[in-house]
Write a protein that holds these residues in place. Structure first.
Motif, PDB file in Angstrom:
ATOM      1  N   ALA A 226       0.838  -1.203   0.000  1.00 35.69           N
ATOM      2  CA  ALA A 226       0.000   0.000   0.000  1.00 35.69           C
ATOM      3  C   ALA A 226       0.869   1.247   0.000  1.00 35.69           C
ATOM      4  O   ALA A 226       0.572   2.231  -0.699  1.00 35.69           O
ATOM      5  CB  ALA A 226      -0.923  -0.012   1.210  1.00 35.69           C
ATOM      6  N   ALA A 227       1.971   1.226   0.786  1.00 35.40           N
ATOM      7  CA  ALA A 227       2.863   2.382   0.851  1.00 35.40           C
ATOM      8  C   ALA A 227       3.566   2.613  -0.487  1.00 35.40           C
ATOM      9  O   ALA A 227       3.737   3.758  -0.926  1.00 35.40           O
ATOM     10  CB  ALA A 227       3.894   2.176   1.958  1.00 35.40           C
ATOM     11  N   GLU A 229       2.415   1.753  -3.440  1.00 31.60           N
ATOM     12  CA  GLU A 229       1.415   2.249  -4.377  1.00 31.60           C
ATOM     13  C   GLU A 229       1.152   3.734  -4.148  1.00 31.60           C
ATOM     14  O   GLU A 229       1.031   4.515  -5.108  1.00 31.60           O
ATOM     15  CB  GLU A 229       0.120   1.452  -4.226  1.00 31.60           C
ATOM     16  CG  GLU A 229      -1.008   1.892  -5.151  1.00 31.60           C
ATOM     17  CD  GLU A 229      -0.659   1.762  -6.613  1.00 31.60           C
ATOM     18  OE1 GLU A 229      -1.308   2.452  -7.435  1.00 31.60           O
ATOM     19  OE2 GLU A 229       0.256   0.974  -6.948  1.00 31.60           O
ATOM     20  N   THR A 230       1.092   4.141  -2.881  1.00 32.22           N
ATOM     21  CA  THR A 230       0.908   5.569  -2.560  1.00 32.22           C
ATOM     22  C   THR A 230       2.097   6.382  -3.065  1.00 32.22           C
ATOM     23  O   THR A 230       1.925   7.469  -3.637  1.00 32.22           O
ATOM     24  CB  THR A 230       0.761   5.756  -1.040  1.00 32.22           C
ATOM     25  OG1 THR A 230      -0.390   5.037  -0.587  1.00 32.22           O
ATOM     26  CG2 THR A 230       0.618   7.223  -0.686  1.00 32.22           C
ATOM     27  N   LEU A 231       3.303   5.852  -2.856  1.00 35.11           N
ATOM     28  CA  LEU A 231       4.510   6.535  -3.323  1.00 35.11           C
ATOM     29  C   LEU A 231       4.499   6.666  -4.846  1.00 35.11           C
ATOM     30  O   LEU A 231       4.839   7.721  -5.392  1.00 35.11           O
ATOM     31  CB  LEU A 231       5.740   5.743  -2.869  1.00 35.11           C
ATOM     32  CG  LEU A 231       7.108   6.305  -3.262  1.00 35.11           C
ATOM     33  CD1 LEU A 231       7.340   7.667  -2.605  1.00 35.11           C
ATOM     34  CD2 LEU A 231       8.223   5.330  -2.861  1.00 35.11           C
ATOM     35  N   ARG A 232       4.068   5.614  -5.529  1.00 40.10           N
ATOM     36  CA  ARG A 232       4.020   5.643  -6.982  1.00 40.10           C
ATOM     37  C   ARG A 232       3.049   6.711  -7.482  1.00 40.10           C
ATOM     38  O   ARG A 232       3.381   7.490  -8.380  1.00 40.10           O
ATOM     39  CB  ARG A 232       3.599   4.275  -7.519  1.00 40.10           C
ATOM     40  CG  ARG A 232       3.624   4.151  -9.039  1.00 40.10           C
ATOM     41  CD  ARG A 232       3.062   2.824  -9.483  1.00 40.10           C
ATOM     42  NE  ARG A 232       1.654   2.708  -9.137  1.00 40.10           N
ATOM     43  CZ  ARG A 232       0.665   3.248  -9.843  1.00 40.10           C
ATOM     44  NH1 ARG A 232       0.941   3.960 -10.930  1.00 40.10           N
ATOM     45  NH2 ARG A 232      -0.585   3.100  -9.482  1.00 40.10           N
ATOM     46  N   ARG A 233       1.852   6.777  -6.881  1.00 40.60           N
ATOM     47  CA  ARG A 233       0.872   7.775  -7.303  1.00 40.60           C
ATOM     48  C   ARG A 233       1.364   9.179  -7.003  1.00 40.60           C
ATOM     49  O   ARG A 233       1.188  10.094  -7.823  1.00 40.60           O
ATOM     50  CB  ARG A 233      -0.459   7.524  -6.586  1.00 40.60           C
ATOM     51  CG  ARG A 233      -1.185   6.260  -7.041  1.00 40.60           C
ATOM     52  CD  ARG A 233      -2.660   6.339  -6.631  1.00 40.60           C
ATOM     53  NE  ARG A 233      -2.788   6.551  -5.185  1.00 40.60           N
ATOM     54  CZ  ARG A 233      -2.889   5.593  -4.282  1.00 40.60           C
ATOM     55  NH1 ARG A 233      -2.863   4.320  -4.685  1.00 40.60           N
ATOM     56  NH2 ARG A 233      -3.015   5.876  -2.993  1.00 40.60           N
ATOM     57  N   THR A 234       2.012   9.366  -5.874  1.00 40.16           N
ATOM     58  CA  THR A 234       2.497  10.698  -5.498  1.00 40.16           C
ATOM     59  C   THR A 234       3.574  11.182  -6.454  1.00 40.16           C
ATOM     60  O   THR A 234       3.555  12.327  -6.925  1.00 40.16           O
ATOM     61  CB  THR A 234       3.058  10.669  -4.064  1.00 40.16           C
ATOM     62  OG1 THR A 234       2.033  10.241  -3.169  1.00 40.16           O
ATOM     63  CG2 THR A 234       3.557  12.048  -3.657  1.00 40.16           C
TER      64      THR A 234
END
Length: 302
Positions: A226-227, A229-234
């Protein structure tokens, strides 16, 4: 084509011939005489250790033998060498590896250091003779029925000599005629596996360390994914230039510099990527270009 009615075509698989490392994926040869076969592979050396070896076979070499050998085609003639790669990005590395190997097998002594090729099978560091077990061969056409099988211990072998490779000649510095490249039709990224693997490992370690430091603990697999994926979107949303305040961007920037340096070093010996190798074949003419084969799926050997 050979005028010898007894000639047969033999396909050899996983061919080493006593190489110090690596192998030829497949080699297609024409066998012209029954003398191409032996019942036992020597334990050491290549079986060309001089007069004693010939005496054990019940004869000695004479001047007449030398003249006869020059007039006849070799007992085994190599017609084609096949290099197989699942990933088309790896074709270039395989191509250059085969160029080095063929230079040694064909006796182009100016292209290699004999000391680097010296081993138990080839103590001189030069290729004179090599053996390939018949249990890893298949007759494609013709053949010698009395030699097509294996003895109970599987020791029978076909003998290749330096003269077997005399049909291979360099054109523009490369062996192209007789060297076939077989791969799958896939989109290329430009990096072969040996460069791509460490790149992914290092980049993955940087991202993992960043996630752990950001969370302040070692997360569960679910929390880690999840972290990431969040980093990728950011990062995808934030396309601003990197700065020294972002440690992850700084590390990846260093990695990018390493990659650029590695690619530059690779490309010193042009062509060292698959596109460059394919262009070599295309520029050499249609007949040579046809030696590049794209195979969508692995055929059923049955």
């Amino acid at each position: 084509a050979s005028s010898d009615k007894g000639a047969g075509l033999l396909l050899l698989r996983n061919v080493t011939l006593g190489l110090h490392s690596g192998e030829l994926d497949c080699v297609l040869v024409r066998v012209n005489r029954e003398s191409a076969f032996v019942d036992t592979i020597p334990q050491d050396g290549d079986g060309t250790t001089g007069r004693r070896t010939l005496i054990r076979r019940g004869r000695t070499r004479t001047a007449d033998d030398e003249v006869e050998d020059e007039k006849k085609p070799p007992a085994v003639e190599v017609l084609a060498v096949f290099e197989f790669k699942r990933n088309p990005d790896d074709v270039a590395r395989g191509f250059h590896s085969r160029q080095t190997t063929l230079g040694w097998l064909a006796g182009d002594e100016g292209s290699y250091d004999a000391g680097e090729w010296r081993n138990r099978r080839h103590p001189s560091g030069h290729f004179n003779r090599g053996y390939h077990p018949m249990k890893t061969t298949s007759w494609v056409a013709g053949g010698f029925p009395e030699t097509s099988g294996c003895d109970q211990k599987g020791r029978r072998a076909v003998v290749l000599t330096r003269d077997s490779f005399r049909g291979f000649r360099r054109h523009g510095g490369f062996y192209l005629d007789g060297v076939w490249l077989v791969t799958r039709p896939r989109t290329m990224c430009g990096l072969d596996a040996k460069l791509r693997a460490p790149l992914m490992e290092i980049a993955g370690s940087h991202v993992s360390a960043h996630v752990v430091q950001s969370l302040g603990c070692v997360p569960s697999p679910e929390a880690f994914h999840a972290a990431v994926e969040t980093l990728r979107r950011t990062r995808r949303a934030d396309q601003t230039p990197s700065n020294d305040d972002d440690p992850l961007r700084a590390k990846l920037r260093t990695l990018h510099a390493w990659l650029a340096k590695a690619v530059r070093e690779k490309n010193v010996a042009v062509p060292d990527d698959t596109v460059g190798v394919l262009e070599l074949y295309l520029d050499a003419g249609e007949a040579t270009a046809r030696r590049v084969m794209l195979v969508e799926s692995t055929p059923d050997p049955r």
